[in-house]
Enzyme design. Structure first.
Site, PDB file in Angstrom:
ATOM      1  N   ALA A  32       0.857  -1.194   0.000  1.00 46.17           N
ATOM      2  CA  ALA A  32       0.000   0.000   0.000  1.00 46.17           C
ATOM      3  C   ALA A  32       0.891   1.241   0.000  1.00 46.17           C
ATOM      4  CB  ALA A  32      -0.956  -0.011   1.188  1.00 46.17           C
ATOM      5  N   HIS A  37       7.087   5.902   1.254  1.00 37.02           N
ATOM      6  CA  HIS A  37       7.904   4.733   0.898  1.00 37.02           C
ATOM      7  C   HIS A  37       8.844   5.077  -0.262  1.00 37.02           C
ATOM      8  CE1 HIS A  37       4.230   2.595   2.560  1.00 37.02           C
ATOM      9  NE2 HIS A  37       5.196   2.042   3.249  1.00 37.02           N
ATOM     10  N   LYS A 149       8.397   8.028  11.009  1.00 31.26           N
ATOM     11  CA  LYS A 149       7.022   8.064  11.521  1.00 31.26           C
ATOM     12  C   LYS A 149       6.845   6.955  12.560  1.00 31.26           C
ATOM     13  CE  LYS A 149       3.165   6.794   9.389  1.00 31.26           C
ATOM     14  NZ  LYS A 149       2.381   6.003  10.383  1.00 31.26           N
ATOM     15  N   ARG A 187      -2.562   3.661   6.068  1.00 30.79           N
ATOM     16  CA  ARG A 187      -3.897   3.629   6.667  1.00 30.79           C
ATOM     17  C   ARG A 187      -4.745   4.834   6.258  1.00 30.79           C
ATOM     18  NH1 ARG A 187      -0.937   1.077  10.921  1.00 30.79           N
ATOM     19  NH2 ARG A 187      -1.936  -0.890  11.471  1.00 30.79           N
TER      20      ARG A 187
END
Ligand code: PAF
Length: 280
Positions: A32, A37, A149, A187
């Protein structure tokens, strides 16, 4: 770009790289993918010859079954994104490939794994450590890239590498944010439109907390942040902790440590989000 589903194929590729003295940069992910990323891949590209990413939704790091089931799985889209930024190989194993038998290893991280995420997600960091150790054994990277994070995860992985003497350098990478300040997370796509619109309040509050750090002691600041979050009808705070950036132990006085960090976890609707900010 090669997509490997098996450990054997991946090891063969890694062996070929090592035989040719090619430096491997590794970006482990659960898929995801988002710009956060990709920023890890971009950083890795500047420091290595070959970039390997892994995509594996690791069941043993989820302490909540619903969270695991709802975790977004977008392999085709992820592969296209990785190809575009110049990733060389993806390791995307099945659950059976990764865990043909249950892995019952128990790691010891002391208080690092007991506070914050460790307290609210029992077993989470052991699951992370198990999979990261396995991934490092397979990919044998020179450098591995992790986002700040997941600040506590980063400290756990540094500790794992030290404990197990793994010959890899862990490279921390800064949080990547949307233009309105929301920390990028896989998310976020689960947020409704209304939730997404209020989500920037989290970072806004953290920035205000940073400004107030010279006015308030850590305990006062902690309560101020919690009350701010509680004032938002869609938000339920889980914790806000002000901790020593190295030990992750809570501080009660700013002089107790060299660097302090404020870490938050909250529910926005049914989606659990985390973020953090350097306060000192
Ligand atoms: O940060 C993540 O996405 C995961 O915790 C990791 C490091 C890939 C292990 O499953």
């Amino acid at each position: 770009m090669n997509i490997y589903k098996t450990i054997a194929e991946t090891k063969k590729f890694v062996q070929h790289c090592h035989q040719n003295q090619l430096k491997i940069g590794f970006v482990p992910t659960m898929g995801a993918l988002h710009q956060g990323h990709l920023s890890l891949i971009e950083k890795a590209k500047t420091e290595n010859d070959i970039i390997v990413a892994s995509i594996f939704v690791n069941p043993i790091q989820f302490n909540n079954r619903e969270d695991l089931l709802k975790y977004p799985r977008t392999l085709d889209k992820d592969a296209a994104m990785l190809q575009q930024v110049g990733c060389d190989a993806i390791f995307a194993p099945s659950e059976n490939e990764m865990y043909p038998e249950p892995d019952t290893t128990v790691y010891e991280f002391g208080s690092l794994a007991e506070v914050m995420e460790g307290k609210f997600r029992p077993g989470h960091f052991n699951g992370v450590a198990v999979v990261v150790k396995r991934l490092f054994d397979i990919v044998q990277p020179d450098n591995a890239y992790f986002g700040e994070k997941d600040y506590q995860q980063l400290q756990i992985i540094k500790s794992l590498v030290k404990q197990k003497n793994i010959p890899v350098t862990i490279i921390p990478c800064p949080i990547v944010r949307e233009t309105d300040g929301l920390a990028m997370s896989s998310r976020n796509i689960r947020l409704t439109e209304v939730e997404r619109n209020v989500a920037p309040f989290i970072y806004k509050t953290l920035l205000q907390a940073k400004e107030k750090a010279n006015q308030f002691n850590p305990d006062e600041l902690l309560h101020w942040v919690i009350n701010q979050i509680k004032s938002q009808p869609l938000m339920t705070p889980e914790y806000f902790e002000i901790v020593d950036a190295t030990t992750l132990l809570p501080i009660s006085n700013w002089n107790e440590c060299e660097h302090a960090i404020g870490c938050i976890a909250l529910f926005l609707g049914s989606v659990r989000l985390i973020d953090n900010i350097g306060l000192k």
